[in-house]
Design a protein around this motif. Structure first.
Motif, PDB file in Angstrom:
ATOM      1  N   UNK A   1       0.828  -1.203   0.000  1.00  0.00           N
ATOM      2  CA  UNK A   1       0.000   0.000   0.000  1.00  0.00           C
ATOM      3  C   UNK A   1       0.866   1.257   0.000  1.00  0.00           C
ATOM      4  N   UNK A   2       1.909   1.256   0.817  1.00  0.00           N
ATOM      5  CA  UNK A   2       2.804   2.416   0.874  1.00  0.00           C
ATOM      6  C   UNK A   2       3.503   2.631  -0.460  1.00  0.00           C
ATOM      7  N   UNK A   3       3.980   1.545  -1.067  1.00  0.00           N
ATOM      8  CA  UNK A   3       4.693   1.661  -2.340  1.00  0.00           C
ATOM      9  C   UNK A   3       3.787   2.228  -3.424  1.00  0.00           C
ATOM     10  N   UNK A   4       2.557   1.726  -3.503  1.00  0.00           N
ATOM     11  CA  UNK A   4       1.619   2.232  -4.513  1.00  0.00           C
ATOM     12  C   UNK A   4       1.340   3.713  -4.281  1.00  0.00           C
ATOM     13  N   UNK A   5       1.166   4.096  -3.015  1.00  0.00           N
ATOM     14  CA  UNK A   5       0.896   5.508  -2.708  1.00  0.00           C
ATOM     15  C   UNK A   5       2.074   6.391  -3.108  1.00  0.00           C
ATOM     16  N   UNK A   6       3.290   5.967  -2.780  1.00  0.00           N
ATOM     17  CA  UNK A   6       4.475   6.768  -3.119  1.00  0.00           C
ATOM     18  C   UNK A   6       4.664   6.867  -4.630  1.00  0.00           C
ATOM     19  N   UNK A   7       4.473   5.754  -5.320  1.00  0.00           N
ATOM     20  CA  UNK A   7       4.639   5.765  -6.776  1.00  0.00           C
ATOM     21  C   UNK A   7       3.575   6.631  -7.450  1.00  0.00           C
ATOM     22  N   UNK A   8       2.360   6.608  -6.917  1.00  0.00           N
ATOM     23  CA  UNK A   8       1.298   7.453  -7.485  1.00  0.00           C
ATOM     24  C   UNK A   8       1.618   8.933  -7.300  1.00  0.00           C
ATOM     25  N   UNK A   9       2.145   9.283  -6.134  1.00  0.00           N
ATOM     26  CA  UNK A   9       2.526  10.681  -5.897  1.00  0.00           C
ATOM     27  C   UNK A   9       3.614  11.101  -6.878  1.00  0.00           C
ATOM     28  N   UNK A  10       4.627  10.264  -7.027  1.00  0.00           N
ATOM     29  CA  UNK A  10       5.717  10.591  -7.950  1.00  0.00           C
ATOM     30  C   UNK A  10       5.237  10.663  -9.398  1.00  0.00           C
ATOM     31  N   UNK A  11       4.307   9.785  -9.753  1.00  0.00           N
ATOM     32  CA  UNK A  11       3.824   9.763 -11.137  1.00  0.00           C
ATOM     33  C   UNK A  11       2.997  10.998 -11.473  1.00  0.00           C
TER      34      UNK A  11
END
Length: 309
Positions: free
Chosen positions: A30-40
């Motif tokens: 969940x954390x990884x998806x959230x961080x990647x979405x922010x960066x994207x």
């Protein structure tokens, strides 16, 4: 039905046995998806917009409470907005601090809602979160749902207007502040969505608490109806852009997902409902007992072997 119940029990057993590993992995994912979405979406700070950094932060997040992961996400958003412009960073930080004040004051236990809602917006099924919150949480989850919704719209605004903001005169800070604040606070679609989602949470919660058969399903359907009506009325009144087909399809998919959730969390057999009445010295009690659907466990047969002497 028995096969599904057996599958549910197997999944529950797997989770109970491997909870010590499954929970950190779920938090990492969940954390990884959230961080990647922010960066994207708003990856304006080059040093932070790195997959390895996102993985490292997600690994750290897997060992921390989700509340701290929410704080890390807020810090990432502020850093990216600061890289876009100082004014964006200040406005973004002010909004995030304000949301955190309400979030940690009223619903600090609903951190998963704040993280999942922007992700579900990206998947075009954000409606599943307010319905699920009404089924599993308390009315105070309205705050978490509102925070997640505002976070999504704020990120989307800066993503769509980054080029315009970058071209504004850097020396005219007042004009840039005004442009950013007016753009964020003038987003009528955001406010309509917050109101619709809040209504969905409350309607679902109130109805699923009633002592009626199929209360969870009734709550889901009523919540969806309220949500659709508010979104359509708001779209008409404020001239916001909303896809009716996407709205209906998203609601249907959200309903099906929540029915699966109901199967795991509230699977009962209303056909075997019993009504019990008893009393003590001070009260009369009228109790409605609804049995759960469970797998019948096979009784172990022990065969006794005796040896002849």
């Amino acid at each position: 039905m028995s096969a599904l119940l057996e599958l549910r029990e197997k999944l529950r057993n797997i989770y109970s046995k491997g909870e010590v590993y499954i929970t950190p992995f779920s938090k990492f994912l969940l954390s990884l998806i959230a961080f990647l979405c922010i960066n994207a979406n708003i990856g304006y700070m080059g040093k932070l917009n790195n997959t390895m950094i996102a993985i490292v932060l997600a690994l750290i997040g897997s060992l921390l409470p989700l509340n701290l992961t929410v704080l890390i996400c807020g810090g990432m958003v502020c850093a990216h907005l600061y890289a876009l412009s100082l004014e964006c960073g200040i406005v973004g930080a002010a909004l995030i601090i304000l949301m955190f004040v309400f979030y940690f004051r009223f619903s600090p236990g609903d951190s998963a809602i704040v993280l999942l809602l922007p992700i579900c917006f990206g998947l075009k099924i954000p409606y599943v979160i307010p319905i699920a919150a009404g089924l599993l949480c308390t009315p105070l989850s309205v705050v978490s749902v509102a925070c997640g919704t505002v976070a999504y719209y704020v990120i989307t605004y800066f993503k769509e207007n980054s080029q315009t903001i970058a071209t504004l005169d850097a020396e005219n800070a007042v004009a840039k502040f005004r442009f950013v604040i007016d753009g964020v606070l003038g987003n009528k679609e955001m406010f309509v969505t917050v109101i619709a989602f809040a209504a969905m949470v409350l309607v679902v919660y109130l109805l699923r608490r009633l002592s009626i058969d199929h209360s969870w399903t009734i709550g889901m359907v009523a919540g969806i109806i309220f949500g659709v009506v508010i979104l359509l009325v708001g779209s008409t009144g404020f001239k916001t852009d909303i896809s009716i087909g996407g709205l209906i399809l998203g609601m249907i998919v959200s309903f099906l997902i929540c029915k699966v959730l109901e199967f795991f969390m509230h699977n009962v057999n209303y056909s075997r409902t019993e009504y019990v009445q008893f009393e003590d010295d001070e009260y009369y009690y009228y109790v409605k007992a609804v049995p759960k659907n469970n797998v019948k466990r096979e009784k172990k047969k022990v065969k006794k072997i005796t040896s002849a002497v």
